[in-house]
Design a protein around this motif. Structure first.
Motif, PDB file in Angstrom:
ATOM      1  N   TYR A 175      -3.636  -3.112   6.087  1.00 18.24           N
ATOM      2  CA  TYR A 175      -4.152  -2.890   4.738  1.00 18.24           C
ATOM      3  C   TYR A 175      -4.790  -1.508   4.694  1.00 18.24           C
ATOM      4  O   TYR A 175      -5.423  -1.071   5.663  1.00 18.24           O
ATOM      5  N   THR A 177      -7.026   1.118   1.865  1.00 18.97           N
ATOM      6  CA  THR A 177      -7.612   1.383   0.557  1.00 18.97           C
ATOM      7  C   THR A 177      -7.411   2.856   0.233  1.00 18.97           C
ATOM      8  O   THR A 177      -7.926   3.733   0.917  1.00 18.97           O
ATOM      9  N   LEU A 182      -5.064  -0.889  -3.415  1.00 22.40           N
ATOM     10  CA  LEU A 182      -4.996  -1.430  -2.060  1.00 22.40           C
ATOM     11  C   LEU A 182      -3.526  -1.575  -1.705  1.00 22.40           C
ATOM     12  O   LEU A 182      -2.734  -2.114  -2.481  1.00 22.40           O
ATOM     13  N   PHE A 205     -12.798  -2.505   2.311  1.00 27.02           N
ATOM     14  CA  PHE A 205     -11.886  -3.640   2.388  1.00 27.02           C
ATOM     15  C   PHE A 205     -12.443  -4.670   3.356  1.00 27.02           C
ATOM     16  O   PHE A 205     -13.053  -4.336   4.371  1.00 27.02           O
ATOM     17  N   VAL A 217     -12.210  -6.267  -1.972  1.00 25.97           N
ATOM     18  CA  VAL A 217     -12.174  -4.812  -2.044  1.00 25.97           C
ATOM     19  C   VAL A 217     -13.424  -4.319  -2.761  1.00 25.97           C
ATOM     20  O   VAL A 217     -13.744  -4.785  -3.856  1.00 25.97           O
TER      21      VAL A 217
END
Length: 252
Positions: A175, A177, A182, A205, A217
């Motif tokens: 993942y 940001t 995202l 995150f 988030v």
């Protein structure tokens, strides 16, 4: 009149219990846990004033914080890995990524190929030769322990990336940001897809350790956005609307 420095804690990490046998000069903990923190100054100081900013470590039970790897170097995040019986500590600095393998006795810059801010680091839990970094110029990945780096931005629309996190149960899933959204990668950063958080200017995150499908988030002025379906649908957490959230933490 001297301006006071406003210090902000941006990362706190309890990393391990080190033995007296292999502890270095900074991490000599006699079996106690080591706490790592990262500080940065968000206001300027008068000329000549020494700033206490950068990476710091403190042994559990002690009150003294030791600076690593050097004073007055902006730092944004810290990282840690323990594989093959070796402990590795990382500091994301204003001029690159630093690592120590001797618990603070010496530090090596891993990104001297290009001087830039490194905002976050993630180390593959199954192979610590695979390292990901988030920077204002995108995501970079190394598969050879930091010897070489390659840009890993395919599918992203914006360059500025604040955080990069590896899924708690699936190391091939990442993942990140970015400025606008995202993003998720299902192939170790080869390609990224937007998860449609619904707001921009993302700052933090968090993945729930007990329910991996719950993603949170932190945003600029929009509070905490939460998804309980791995990014399928998003809502604003009650009581956080209008807030700026720079970090999110939780327990299992």
């Amino acid at each position: 009149m001297m301006n006071s420095a406003l210090l902000a804690l941006v990362c706190l990490l309890i990393v391990e219990s080190a033995s007296a046998r292999d502890a270095g000069p900074i991490f000599a903990s006699e079996g106690r846990k080591v706490v790592a923190a990262v500080l940065f100054s968000s206001s300027t100081n008068s000329v000549g004033q020494r700033r206490r900013v950068g990476g710091f470590v403190r042994v559990e039970g002690d009150t003294v914080w030791n600076v690593v790897p050097n004073e007055n170097t902006l730092a944004f995040a810290s990282g840690y890995s323990m594989q093959h019986g070796r402990a590795r500590y990382y500091i994301c600095g204003g001029n690159g990524l630093f690592r120590t393998e001797d618990r603070g006795a010496s530090w090596r810059m891993l990104t001297d190929w290009k001087t830039m801010e490194v905002l976050d680091v993630a180390i593959d839990p199954g192979d610590d030769r695979i390292i990901y970094i988030a920077t204002p110029f995108g995501i970079f990945r190394s598969t050879d322990d930091g010897a070489t780096w390659n840009e890993s931005m395919r599918g992203m629309k914006k360059w500025f990336v604040q955080d990069i996190v590896i899924d708690r149960t699936k190391p091939n899933v990442l993942y990140a940001t970015a400025e606008d959204d995202l993003y998720i990668s299902n192939d170790r950063g080869a390609r990224w897809n937007s998860l449609g958080v619904g707001v921009s200017e993302l700052r933090a995150f968090f993945q729930d350790p007990s329910q991996q499908s719950v993603l949170c988030v932190g945003t600029e002025d929009e509070g905490i956005r939460v998804s309980g379906t791995s990014g399928g649908r998003w809502r604003t957490a009650e009581g956080t609307k209008g807030m700026t959230i720079l970090a999110i933490a939780g327990s299992a």
